[in-house]
Design a protein around this motif. Structure first.
Motif, short mmCIF file in Angstrom:
data_model
loop_
_atom_site.label_atom_id
_atom_site.label_comp_id
_atom_site.label_asym_id
_atom_site.label_seq_id
_atom_site.Cartn_x
_atom_site.Cartn_y
_atom_site.Cartn_z
N ASN A 105 0.73 21.85 67.22
CA ASN A 105 2.14 22.01 66.87
C ASN A 105 3.01 21.28 67.90
OD1 ASN A 105 2.33 23.72 69.12
ND2 ASN A 105 1.81 25.50 67.88
N ALA A 106 4.29 21.25 67.60
CA ALA A 106 5.21 20.44 68.41
C ALA A 106 5.26 20.92 69.86
CB ALA A 106 6.60 20.44 67.78
N LEU A 107 5.23 22.23 70.03
CA LEU A 107 5.28 22.77 71.39
C LEU A 107 4.07 22.33 72.19
CD1 LEU A 107 7.42 24.55 72.68
CD2 LEU A 107 5.92 26.52 72.30
N GLY A 108 2.91 22.36 71.55
CA GLY A 108 1.68 21.93 72.20
C GLY A 108 1.73 20.46 72.57
N LEU A 109 2.24 19.64 71.66
CA LEU A 109 2.33 18.20 71.91
C LEU A 109 3.29 17.92 73.05
CD1 LEU A 109 1.47 15.34 70.95
CD2 LEU A 109 3.53 15.31 69.56
N GLN A 110 4.42 18.60 73.04
CA GLN A 110 5.40 18.42 74.11
C GLN A 110 4.77 18.72 75.46
OE1 GLN A 110 8.71 21.14 73.99
NE2 GLN A 110 9.81 20.08 75.62
N ARG A 111 4.00 19.78 75.51
CA ARG A 111 3.37 20.21 76.76
C ARG A 111 2.31 19.19 77.20
NH1 ARG A 111 1.42 25.52 75.30
NH2 ARG A 111 3.52 26.38 75.29
N VAL A 112 1.45 18.79 76.28
CA VAL A 112 0.33 17.92 76.62
C VAL A 112 0.81 16.54 77.08
CG1 VAL A 112 -1.59 16.62 75.61
CG2 VAL A 112 -1.41 19.08 75.24
N GLN A 119 12.47 18.22 70.47
CA GLN A 119 12.82 17.47 69.27
C GLN A 119 12.01 16.18 69.15
OE1 GLN A 119 16.41 14.99 68.64
NE2 GLN A 119 17.17 16.75 67.51
N THR A 120 11.77 15.52 70.29
CA THR A 120 10.95 14.31 70.26
C THR A 120 9.54 14.63 69.77
OG1 THR A 120 12.20 13.37 72.10
CG2 THR A 120 10.05 12.38 71.64
N ALA A 121 8.96 15.69 70.32
CA ALA A 121 7.61 16.08 69.91
C ALA A 121 7.58 16.41 68.42
CB ALA A 121 7.13 17.28 70.72
N TRP A 122 8.58 17.13 67.97
CA TRP A 122 8.68 17.53 66.56
C TRP A 122 8.78 16.29 65.67
CZ3 TRP A 122 12.14 16.93 62.55
CH2 TRP A 122 12.03 17.83 61.48
N THR A 123 9.63 15.33 66.09
CA THR A 123 9.82 14.11 65.30
C THR A 123 8.53 13.28 65.25
OG1 THR A 123 12.10 14.09 66.07
CG2 THR A 123 11.32 12.11 65.00
N TRP A 124 7.87 13.18 66.39
CA TRP A 124 6.62 12.40 66.43
C TRP A 124 5.58 13.00 65.50
CZ3 TRP A 124 4.69 9.85 71.53
CH2 TRP A 124 5.71 9.04 72.04
N LEU A 125 5.45 14.30 65.53
CA LEU A 125 4.46 14.93 64.66
C LEU A 125 4.77 14.64 63.19
CD1 LEU A 125 3.59 18.44 66.13
CD2 LEU A 125 2.13 16.44 65.92
N GLU A 331 10.06 25.35 65.12
CA GLU A 331 9.21 25.91 64.08
C GLU A 331 8.55 27.18 64.56
OE1 GLU A 331 6.84 22.64 62.47
OE2 GLU A 331 8.49 21.54 63.34
N ARG A 332 8.59 27.39 65.81
CA ARG A 332 8.08 28.66 66.31
C ARG A 332 8.86 28.98 67.57
NH1 ARG A 332 2.79 28.37 69.84
NH2 ARG A 332 3.93 30.10 70.70
N SER A 333 8.93 30.19 67.92
CA SER A 333 9.63 30.51 69.15
C SER A 333 8.61 30.97 70.17
CB SER A 333 10.66 31.60 68.88
OG SER A 333 10.03 32.68 68.24
N GLY A 334 8.97 30.83 71.43
CA GLY A 334 8.11 31.33 72.50
C GLY A 334 7.00 30.38 72.85
#
Ligand SMILES: [Zn+2]
Length: 334
Positions: A105-112, A119-125, A331-334
């Motif tokens: 998910n976007a949060l995971g991608l942002q972190r990795v 928003q960048t991670a979300w858009t990339w996905l 898309e998810r919180s926390g």
């Protein structure tokens, strides 16, 4: 569209098999760019404007067509056009979503990737998901189960076909004889009318294929559209454990589990199409044991996919039947 690249790509030759190989193959921008060149023009350069095959490299590393003089680059007209981030970071993102069984998910991608913004991670996905299915449009054929399923929108007390909050997703799955399933296609449809469901079948299944459905009347006109129909109706006294359309049932439950697990059930109807693309990409390649092959296919499709702007992603809901209409905050919180 003409299929590009080797039909049966080989691990270690056409794609990296492990994270260690990935790092060795793609140490810098040049390595990433030349990998894309091989995927986009496996038989040598072809000018996107005139089809010419002779090129010159300019001093700035651009390609100039010897026939029409247009300047182009390997990323022009692809998913990567106009990106300000290094290709290597994109490659890492593609590796991240394909190397994990259930994607990310976007949060995971942002972190990795250490991306500054969610928003960048979300858009990339979403851009990567868009490349997963778009050019992959061969029709299903043979015997094909078709049914609808309902996704999202917790709504107590509402069941059956007339629901307000849930998105209706049409599902088609090839059935193999004597057992097993082939490829699947999924699409959000506005309703369960004949126009929506038969329209879906016409878009994703080759004419002449036999369609297996339940008794729903919207499927009645399938034969007029060139699809022999087999109605599978279970007697009400039948074994409740028996499933009439096992392929669709299987795909629908995998989809729901994936949306609830990887995506915490927080996917809005508005963006569901992207998730269906990713799910379909994974499902149709589930037999491929090499994760690197998915990476290869994703990048191969990325260089055949036209650029998608952030606004287009946000506005993708072109449908009056969208019920949530929420901006892509999280898309998810926390
Ligand atoms: Zn040209």
């Amino acid at each position: 569209m003409v299929r590009q690249g080797p039909t049966h790509p080989t691990g270690g030759v056409d794609y990296p098999r492990t994270m260690q190989e990935f790092d060795r193959w793609f140490p810098n921008e040049e390595a990433c760019a030349s990998y894309l060149v091989k995927l986009r023009w496996p038989d040598g350069f072809v000018c996107p404007s005139c089809g010419g095959t002779k090129e010159w490299m300019t001093a700035r590393g651009q390609r100039r067509c010897a026939t029409c003089q247009r300047q182009t680059s390997v990323v022009a007209g692809t998913l990567f056009e106009g990106t300000r981030k290094p290709l290597r970071l994109w490659f890492q993102a593609a590796w991240y979503v394909t190397s994990q069984k259930f994607g990310g998910n976007a949060l995971g991608l942002q972190r990795v990737l250490g991306l500054g913004s969610y928003q960048t991670a979300w858009t990339w996905l979403h851009k990567l998901r868009n490349a997963m299915v778009r050019p992959d449009r061969e029709c299903l054929s043979g015997r094909v189960e078709v049914d609808e399923t309902y996704v999202g929108g917790q709504e107590a007390g509402v069941s059956g076909r007339f629901t307000e909050q849930k998105a209706v997703v049409a599902v088609a799955v090839e059935v193999h004889q004597p057992k097993g399933f082939g490829r699947a296609r999924l699409r959000r449809v506005p309703d369960v009318s004949a126009a929506s469901l038969v329209g879906f079948v016409e878009d994703v299944v080759a004419p002449g294929s036999t369609i297996l459905t339940d008794g729903w009347k919207s499927y009645d006109s399938l034969p007029q559209h060139g699809y022999p129909r087999e109605k599978i109706v279970l007697a009400s006294s039948g074994d409740p454990a028996h499933v009439a359309l096992p392929g669709v049932h299987r795909v629908a439950s995998l989809l729901k589990r994936w949306l609830l697990g990887t995506h915490q059930g927080a996917v809005s109807n508005k963006h569901l199409d992207y998730y269906l693309d990713e799910f379909t990409f994974r499902f149709n390649r589930r037999a491929s044991r090499a994760r690197g092959l998915l990476f290869y296919r994703l990048l191969q499709q990325a260089v055949q996919t036209e650029p998608l702007r952030y606004r287009q992603i946000v506005d993708r809901s072109h449908s009056p039947f969208d019920l949530t209409g929420q901006p892509p905050a999280r898309e998810r919180s926390g």
